[in-house]
Design a protein around this motif. Structure first.
Motif, PDB file in Angstrom:
ATOM      1  N   LEU A  83      46.296  67.872  11.051  1.00 19.07           N
ATOM      2  CA  LEU A  83      45.670  69.379  10.191  1.00 19.07           C
ATOM      3  C   LEU A  83      46.297  70.890  11.846  1.00 19.07           C
ATOM      4  CD1 LEU A  83      42.249  68.568   9.446  1.00 19.07           C
ATOM      5  CD2 LEU A  83      44.666  68.127   8.278  1.00 19.07           C
ATOM      6  N   TRP A  84      46.562  71.698  11.300  1.00 23.59           N
ATOM      7  CA  TRP A  84      46.648  72.822  11.939  1.00 23.59           C
ATOM      8  C   TRP A  84      45.766  73.277  12.651  1.00 23.59           C
ATOM      9  CZ3 TRP A  84      51.472  74.062  13.904  1.00 23.59           C
ATOM     10  CH2 TRP A  84      52.770  73.689  12.819  1.00 23.59           C
ATOM     11  N   HIS A  85      45.770  73.799  13.925  1.00 23.38           N
ATOM     12  CA  HIS A  85      44.795  74.096  14.491  1.00 23.38           C
ATOM     13  C   HIS A  85      45.273  75.479  15.787  1.00 23.38           C
ATOM     14  CE1 HIS A  85      45.801  70.922  16.613  1.00 23.38           C
ATOM     15  NE2 HIS A  85      45.060  71.423  17.610  1.00 23.38           N
ATOM     16  N   GLU A  86      44.531  76.544  16.187  1.00 24.94           N
ATOM     17  CA  GLU A  86      44.652  77.020  16.925  1.00 24.94           C
ATOM     18  C   GLU A  86      44.450  76.553  18.707  1.00 24.94           C
ATOM     19  OE1 GLU A  86      43.746  81.235  15.360  1.00 24.94           O
ATOM     20  OE2 GLU A  86      41.656  80.510  15.775  1.00 24.94           O
ATOM     21  N   VAL A 138      54.349  71.077  17.737  1.00 25.29           N
ATOM     22  CA  VAL A 138      53.989  69.537  16.934  1.00 25.29           C
ATOM     23  C   VAL A 138      53.750  68.730  17.986  1.00 25.29           C
ATOM     24  CG1 VAL A 138      53.683  68.120  15.146  1.00 25.29           C
ATOM     25  CG2 VAL A 138      54.553  70.732  15.446  1.00 25.29           C
ATOM     26  N   ILE A 139      53.054  67.907  18.444  1.00 22.11           N
ATOM     27  CA  ILE A 139      53.394  67.027  19.043  1.00 22.11           C
ATOM     28  C   ILE A 139      52.702  65.639  18.493  1.00 22.11           C
ATOM     29  CG2 ILE A 139      52.286  65.433  21.997  1.00 22.11           C
ATOM     30  CD1 ILE A 139      52.484  68.926  22.574  1.00 22.11           C
ATOM     31  N   ARG A 140      54.032  64.766  18.149  1.00 18.89           N
ATOM     32  CA  ARG A 140      53.850  63.475  17.062  1.00 18.89           C
ATOM     33  C   ARG A 140      53.547  62.253  18.435  1.00 18.89           C
ATOM     34  NH1 ARG A 140      56.377  66.417  13.413  1.00 18.89           N
ATOM     35  NH2 ARG A 140      55.074  66.399  11.527  1.00 18.89           N
ATOM     36  N   LEU A 141      52.158  61.343  17.987  1.00 18.96           N
ATOM     37  CA  LEU A 141      52.472  59.911  18.885  1.00 18.96           C
ATOM     38  C   LEU A 141      51.580  59.175  18.002  1.00 18.96           C
ATOM     39  CD1 LEU A 141      50.914  61.272  22.631  1.00 18.96           C
ATOM     40  CD2 LEU A 141      53.610  60.730  21.772  1.00 18.96           C
ATOM     41  N   PRO A 142      51.715  58.158  18.627  1.00 18.96           N
ATOM     42  CA  PRO A 142      51.528  57.334  17.470  1.00 18.96           C
ATOM     43  C   PRO A 142      49.606  57.487  17.676  1.00 18.96           C
ATOM     44  CG  PRO A 142      52.533  55.797  19.485  1.00 18.96           C
ATOM     45  CD  PRO A 142      52.337  57.262  19.662  1.00 18.96           C
ATOM     46  N   GLY A 143      48.788  57.617  15.953  1.00 14.79           N
ATOM     47  CA  GLY A 143      47.425  57.227  16.018  1.00 14.79           C
ATOM     48  C   GLY A 143      46.990  59.094  16.827  1.00 14.79           C
ATOM     49  N   PHE A 144      48.053  59.955  16.749  1.00 15.45           N
ATOM     50  CA  PHE A 144      48.142  61.975  17.176  1.00 15.45           C
ATOM     51  C   PHE A 144      49.280  61.822  16.885  1.00 15.45           C
ATOM     52  CE2 PHE A 144      48.393  64.920  20.432  1.00 15.45           C
ATOM     53  CZ  PHE A 144      47.701  65.001  20.892  1.00 15.45           C
ATOM     54  N   ILE A 145      48.353  63.073  16.029  1.00 14.93           N
ATOM     55  CA  ILE A 145      49.034  64.840  15.237  1.00 14.93           C
ATOM     56  C   ILE A 145      49.104  65.990  16.241  1.00 14.93           C
ATOM     57  CG2 ILE A 145      50.657  65.668  13.850  1.00 14.93           C
ATOM     58  CD1 ILE A 145      49.524  62.297  12.186  1.00 14.93           C
ATOM     59  N   ASP A 146      49.633  66.440  16.753  1.00 15.50           N
ATOM     60  CA  ASP A 146      48.766  67.540  17.524  1.00 15.50           C
ATOM     61  C   ASP A 146      50.371  68.940  17.040  1.00 15.50           C
ATOM     62  OD1 ASP A 146      47.148  69.399  18.671  1.00 15.50           O
ATOM     63  OD2 ASP A 146      48.136  68.962  20.726  1.00 15.50           O
ATOM     64  N   LYS A 147      49.165  69.602  15.801  1.00 13.86           N
ATOM     65  CA  LYS A 147      49.716  70.669  15.069  1.00 13.86           C
ATOM     66  C   LYS A 147      49.229  72.156  15.898  1.00 13.86           C
ATOM     67  CE  LYS A 147      51.602  69.582  10.817  1.00 13.86           C
ATOM     68  NZ  LYS A 147      51.474  69.156   9.685  1.00 13.86           N
ATOM     69  N   GLU A 148      49.524  72.346  16.481  1.00 14.36           N
ATOM     70  CA  GLU A 148      49.089  73.637  17.035  1.00 14.36           C
ATOM     71  C   GLU A 148      50.200  75.387  16.761  1.00 14.36           C
ATOM     72  OE1 GLU A 148      49.006  73.479  21.778  1.00 14.36           O
ATOM     73  OE2 GLU A 148      47.432  71.989  21.175  1.00 14.36           O
ATOM     74  N   PHE A 149      49.236  76.303  15.927  1.00 14.10           N
ATOM     75  CA  PHE A 149      49.634  77.325  16.215  1.00 14.10           C
ATOM     76  C   PHE A 149      49.414  77.985  18.146  1.00 14.10           C
ATOM     77  CE2 PHE A 149      48.723  77.322  11.541  1.00 14.10           C
ATOM     78  CZ  PHE A 149      49.858  76.944  11.623  1.00 14.10           C
ATOM     79  N   ALA A 150      50.528  77.455  18.635  1.00  8.21           N
ATOM     80  CA  ALA A 150      49.573  78.361  20.135  1.00  8.21           C
ATOM     81  C   ALA A 150      49.801  79.107  19.728  1.00  8.21           C
ATOM     82  CB  ALA A 150      50.835  77.188  21.242  1.00  8.21           C
ATOM     83  N   ASN A 151      48.523  80.374  20.672  1.00  3.15           N
ATOM     84  CA  ASN A 151      48.695  81.894  20.961  1.00  3.15           C
ATOM     85  C   ASN A 151      49.348  82.147  22.808  1.00  3.15           C
ATOM     86  OD1 ASN A 151      47.569  83.249  18.410  1.00  3.15           O
ATOM     87  ND2 ASN A 151      46.021  81.588  18.557  1.00  3.15           N
TER      88      ASN A 151
END
Length: 193
Positions: free
Chosen positions: A28-31, A102-115
């Motif tokens: 999920l997208w987060h900041e 976005v960083i995708r790894l097995p079991g881990f999807i980091d979808k960031e709005f990086a400020n």
């Protein structure tokens, strides 16, 4: 108590709160708050602690972290102060905008709005009191060298006491993130901050 973060849609519109674990599990997208410390010639990078759950012993942003559900973007200053043990002068922070990362790894999807912020000051590594469970060390790197690495113009940079790094030594941010940071660093290099 589980840490709650704000969740956003792909257009950076707030849609609710969720636990950090579920956010990364479900992509999920987060900041987040990303702060790059710079002086007229150098940018400081951190080496993450070997005990970190995510990306141990890799190099990364000077200081960064997730923004909690009850925080605004500027509350991310706490990440810099906690990780590096310095007092941040908000008037020296320059907001560069946000970058999708976005960083995708097995079991881990980091979808960031990086400020992303640049913080111009005259620090030396001795000025920092590092939060050891988060940060192993801080290193000044010539801005032009880090830009060349982030733009893909060189495969490796060497600095300090003969530390050699490639992009594989960094947290695996997207190429577009690295390129955006390289562009932002032009402001620090030109002295227009």
């Amino acid at each position: 108590m589980a840490e709650l973060l704000k969740v956003f849609d792909g257009n950076y519109t707030y849609i609710g709160d969720e636990t950090r674990e579920n956010i990364h599990k479900n992509g999920l997208w987060h900041e987040t708050f990303h702060c790059w410390l710079v002086d007229d010639a150098n940018v400081f990078i951190q080496k993450r602690s070997a005990t970190k759950k995510d990306f141990p012993s890799l190099y990364d942003i000077t200081a960064a972290g997730h923004l909690l559900a009850d925080e605004g973007i500027m509350d991310g200053i706490r990440e810099v102060e906690e990780e590096l043990g310095i007092k941040v002068d908000p008037t020296k922070l320059r907001r560069m905008g946000f970058v999708r990362d976005v960083i995708r790894l097995p079991g881990f999807i980091d979808k960031e709005f990086a400020n992303v912020f640049l913080y111009h000051s005259t620090f030396t590594p001795g000025d920092f009191s590092l939060q050891q469970e988060e940060v192993e060390s801080i290193h000044p790197v010539p801005i032009k060298d880090l830009q060349s690495l982030f733009k893909g113009e060189v495969d490796k940079i060497t600095f300090g006491n003969e530390i050699s790094l490639t992009l594989f030594d960094f947290v695996p941010h997207e190429t577009t993130y690295f390129q955006a940071v390289a562009q932002f660093l032009n402001l620090a290099k030109s002295g227009s901050m």
